[in-house]
Design a protein around this motif. Structure first.
Motif, short mmCIF file in Angstrom:
data_model
loop_
_atom_site.label_atom_id
_atom_site.label_comp_id
_atom_site.label_asym_id
_atom_site.label_seq_id
_atom_site.Cartn_x
_atom_site.Cartn_y
_atom_site.Cartn_z
N ASN A 298 9.70 -4.94 -1.41
CA ASN A 298 9.99 -3.73 -1.46
C ASN A 298 10.25 -3.45 -3.04
N LEU A 299 11.16 -4.41 -3.53
CA LEU A 299 11.74 -4.05 -5.01
C LEU A 299 10.49 -4.65 -5.99
N ALA A 300 9.93 -5.68 -5.70
CA ALA A 300 8.63 -6.24 -6.50
C ALA A 300 7.58 -5.07 -6.65
N GLY A 301 7.40 -4.54 -5.34
CA GLY A 301 6.41 -3.37 -5.47
C GLY A 301 6.60 -2.32 -6.33
N ARG A 302 7.77 -1.68 -6.06
CA ARG A 302 8.13 -0.52 -6.94
C ARG A 302 8.51 -0.61 -8.39
N LEU A 327 1.20 -6.48 -18.35
CA LEU A 327 1.35 -7.80 -18.25
C LEU A 327 2.52 -7.89 -17.25
N LYS A 328 3.78 -7.31 -17.64
CA LYS A 328 5.00 -7.33 -16.85
C LYS A 328 4.77 -6.92 -15.37
N ALA A 329 3.97 -5.73 -15.16
CA ALA A 329 3.78 -5.17 -13.92
C ALA A 329 3.15 -6.33 -13.08
N ALA A 330 2.18 -6.90 -13.63
CA ALA A 330 1.32 -7.77 -12.82
C ALA A 330 2.25 -9.03 -12.52
N ALA A 331 3.19 -9.57 -13.32
CA ALA A 331 4.11 -10.67 -12.93
C ALA A 331 4.97 -10.24 -11.95
N VAL A 332 5.54 -9.12 -11.73
CA VAL A 332 6.69 -8.77 -10.79
C VAL A 332 5.85 -8.53 -9.44
N TYR A 333 4.82 -7.91 -9.51
CA TYR A 333 3.82 -7.70 -8.35
C TYR A 333 3.46 -9.19 -7.93
N GLN A 334 3.11 -10.23 -8.73
CA GLN A 334 2.82 -11.43 -8.22
C GLN A 334 3.66 -12.20 -7.56
N GLN A 335 4.93 -11.88 -7.98
CA GLN A 335 6.01 -12.65 -7.54
C GLN A 335 6.79 -12.27 -6.24
N PHE A 364 1.86 0.78 -3.50
CA PHE A 364 2.28 1.78 -4.76
C PHE A 364 2.10 0.79 -6.13
N GLY A 365 2.57 -0.34 -5.84
CA GLY A 365 2.43 -1.29 -7.02
C GLY A 365 1.01 -1.47 -7.41
N ALA A 366 0.26 -1.88 -6.42
CA ALA A 366 -1.16 -2.28 -6.48
C ALA A 366 -2.10 -1.18 -7.12
N ALA A 367 -1.91 -0.04 -6.41
CA ALA A 367 -2.65 1.25 -6.84
C ALA A 367 -2.19 1.75 -8.37
#
Length: 603
Positions: A298-302, A327-335, A364-367
């Protein structure tokens, strides 16, 4: 003001038999939209009631008969009738009067074009966020705010705290695991001084989305950037650590917590570094994950969504900075811990902000990653779009579906997924959310689409408004526009209590918010130094209002209690009392949802 700081509204008293009353949207109505007000009274009072609309000069510009009965509200108000004002299209300031078998007059209200009406409301919401700032970069504003919590610049990191089952008492000493880290700045979460990644990410995302629709709102871009800068500090990309919280919300007999003291925020800087107040002066930072470990999804996605929205915002004018955000968004999402089971990490203790759903956050994160990648010509856009669609389908198939609020961002995710390409399942789920609200409103005498016997009635109402506007924007289908007008009206005055739930909006609004800075540095009368633009919880279940907060340092403030009691009904109650956090505590997520609703309405 009478009696030691206690204040009452100058509301009419009607003896043993209350007179009829009128409920209007006190912020105003859009010139080209449907317009509805309500009359409340006894069956006899409203049986032959007529209405007239008068302008600022006292001239009658519209009249008609009260509409059909929509039901009873409580024992004193056995009849509620609609008053259709849709024919009123000329901009101006008006009042509504009842004639015939009832007499009553409404507060004043405006009729104006959408952009004119909504921009002022959004600007007031920005003022609230400015008043919520922490750290050195504050905006003094009406409350004469001072720099606060400067020790957050070098804060100690602790492992997640352990609480009793009720989340009210710290059961073990805190265990240091790192630091110092700079987590200064950001916003206070609500009427207290805690700072949460969970709520800050939600609010910052909504400010960035509002900026898309209403970019010239004074202060909006700067405030969105303020929230973004703090979230950037809460993510340590080098170690793969996301920090979840600054400050301690529940302590023990040896550790005084944020919720144990009533003070101005700068007072914490003057405390002793030892003793029971040590965690107020040198505030702890709690991790969402161990370095490099999976992050609660939930935290990683938002958080990924916020960073990706920042990339979209900067893509045109500063593409290099936009790529850094991506770059930061992708790193958080990937984790993200996408195999997650058990309790989600929101805040500590989790009872402050419970959450059951995380699939919507990942959607939300992916979109937003896909939209950002498209703007920057990044080939990963297609993969992220596909993943957003997968997360949407899993969310829709789950048993944790809700409507827009701090615990459910599916409406935000769905709307931007639809922008990426055909997404029928997401479109249908937006209709599900709005359809549920419409059905609930159809059964309610004053057409409330949210549940007002539980927490977050007002923010959920603004969530329905925002969702209706997002749906129309994404699909071109305006079937829910009238519902959106109806719901915004309920939140801003056309409710049983006849109050706007946004401070400073309308003639009747909360005077006594449970907010430490507003209570200690502001006005108790609703005039002058007020927390303008703050959105409060609104009515709540009567059983939830059995106890009020009380502190020796709290300035007594109680407004209109006897009159509000007349309007309690359907097991719902409203109090404007500084200790009634259940009804009049403002919060960042409440206010950002309203701001987004206003911005989308203006677009």
């Amino acid at each position: 003001m009478v009696g030691g700081g206690t204040v009452w509204y100058a509301l009419p008293s009607h003896g043993t038999q209350p007179g009829a009353v009128i409920r209007v949207d006190q912020a105003g109505y859009l010139a080209d939209a449907s317009k509805e007000a309500f009359a409340m009274g006894s069956e006899d009072q409203l049986a032959g009631a007529h209405f007239e609309v008068v302008d600022a000069a006292g001239g009658t510009v519209l009249d008609g008969r009260a509409g059909p009965r929509t039901g009873a509200w409580n024992g004193s108000y056995g009849s509620v009738r609609t008053l259709d004002l849709s024919a009123l299209t000329r901009p101006g300031t008006y009042r509504l009067r009842l004639t015939g078998t009832a007499t009553a007059e409404s507060p004043s209200f405006k009729v104006a074009p959408a952009a004119e009406l909504m921009k002022g409301l959004a600007e007031d919401n920005v003022r609230f966020f400015q008043a919520q700032r922490d750290g050195a970069d504050i905006v003094p504003g009406a409350l004469d705010r001072k720099p606060s919590h400067l020790t957050d610049r070098a804060a100690t990191v602790y492992a997640a705290p352990h609480y009793d089952k009720d989340g009210t008492e710290l059961k073990e000493p805190l265990r240091k695991v790192g630091g110092p880290v700079d987590v200064s700045g950001g916003w206070f979460d609500a009427g207290d001084f805690l700072k949460f990644t969970h709520t800050a990410a939600y609010s910052t995302a909504q400010l960035l989305l509002a900026q898309r629709s209403l970019p010239d709102t004074p202060g909006l871009a700067a405030e969105a950037r303020h929230g973004l800068d703090w979230l950037d500090k809460m993510w340590d990309g080098r170690s793969g650590t996301l920090y979840a919280q600054v400050g301690i919300g529940a302590g023990s007999k040896d550790v005084r917590s944020d919720h144990d003291v009533w003070r101005l925020p700068q007072a914490d800087d003057a405390l002793e570094a030892a003793g029971p107040d040590r965690m107020l002066k040198n505030r702890p930072v709690f991790r969402a994950n161990a370095p490099g470990a999976p992050i609660s999804p939930n935290l990683a996605g938002r958080v990924a969504a916020v960073f990706a929205l920042a990339a979209q915002t900067d893509a045109k004018d500063d593409p290099d900075r936009a790529r850094q955000w991506l770059l930061k968004a992708a790193a958080v999402y990937q984790q993200a811990d996408t195999g997650h089971t058990g309790a989600l990490v929101t805040v500590f203790p989790a009872s402050f902000y419970p959450e059951d759903s995380w699939l919507d956050d990942m959607e939300f994160g992916a979109a937003e990653l896909s939209l950002a990648a498209k703007e920057l010509g990044d080939a990963r856009a297609v993969r992220w779009q596909g993943e957003a669609g997968d997360w949407a389908r899993k969310y829709i198939a789950s048993d944790a579906r809700g409507t827009l609020g701090v615990a459910d961002v599916s409406a935000l995710a769905h709307a931007d997924l639809i922008k990426l390409g055909p997404a029928q399942a997401a479109t249908d789920d937006l209709r599900r959310q709005l359809g549920d609200g419409e059905r609930r409103a159809a059964k309610d005498p004053l057409r409330a689409g949210a549940v007002y016997t539980d927490f977050d009635a007002v923010p959920h109402t603004f969530g329905l408004v925002a969702t209706a506007r997002l749906y129309a924007q994404a699909t071109g289908d305006h079937r829910y526009d009238a519902f959106a007008e109806q719901q915004r009206g309920w939140a801003l005055g056309a409710n049983a209590w006849g109050t706007s739930f946004m401070i400073g909006t309308g003639e009747v609004f909360p005077h006594c918010p449970e907010h430490q800075a507003a209570n200690l540095a502001g006005s108790l009368t609703g005039a002058g130094k007020i927390l303008r633009g703050a959105v409060v919880n609104g009515p709540n279940g009567s059983g939830k209002l059995t106890e009020h907060n009380s502190f020796d340092q709290m300035r007594s403030c109680e407004a209109g209690t006897a009159e509000w009691k007349r309007f309690d009904g359907k097991d719902a109650r409203y109090l404007d009392h500084v200790g009634a956090w259940q009804t009049v505590e403002p919060a960042d997520d409440f206010t950002s949802t309203a701001l987004l609703a206003f911005a989308l309405t203006a677009a």
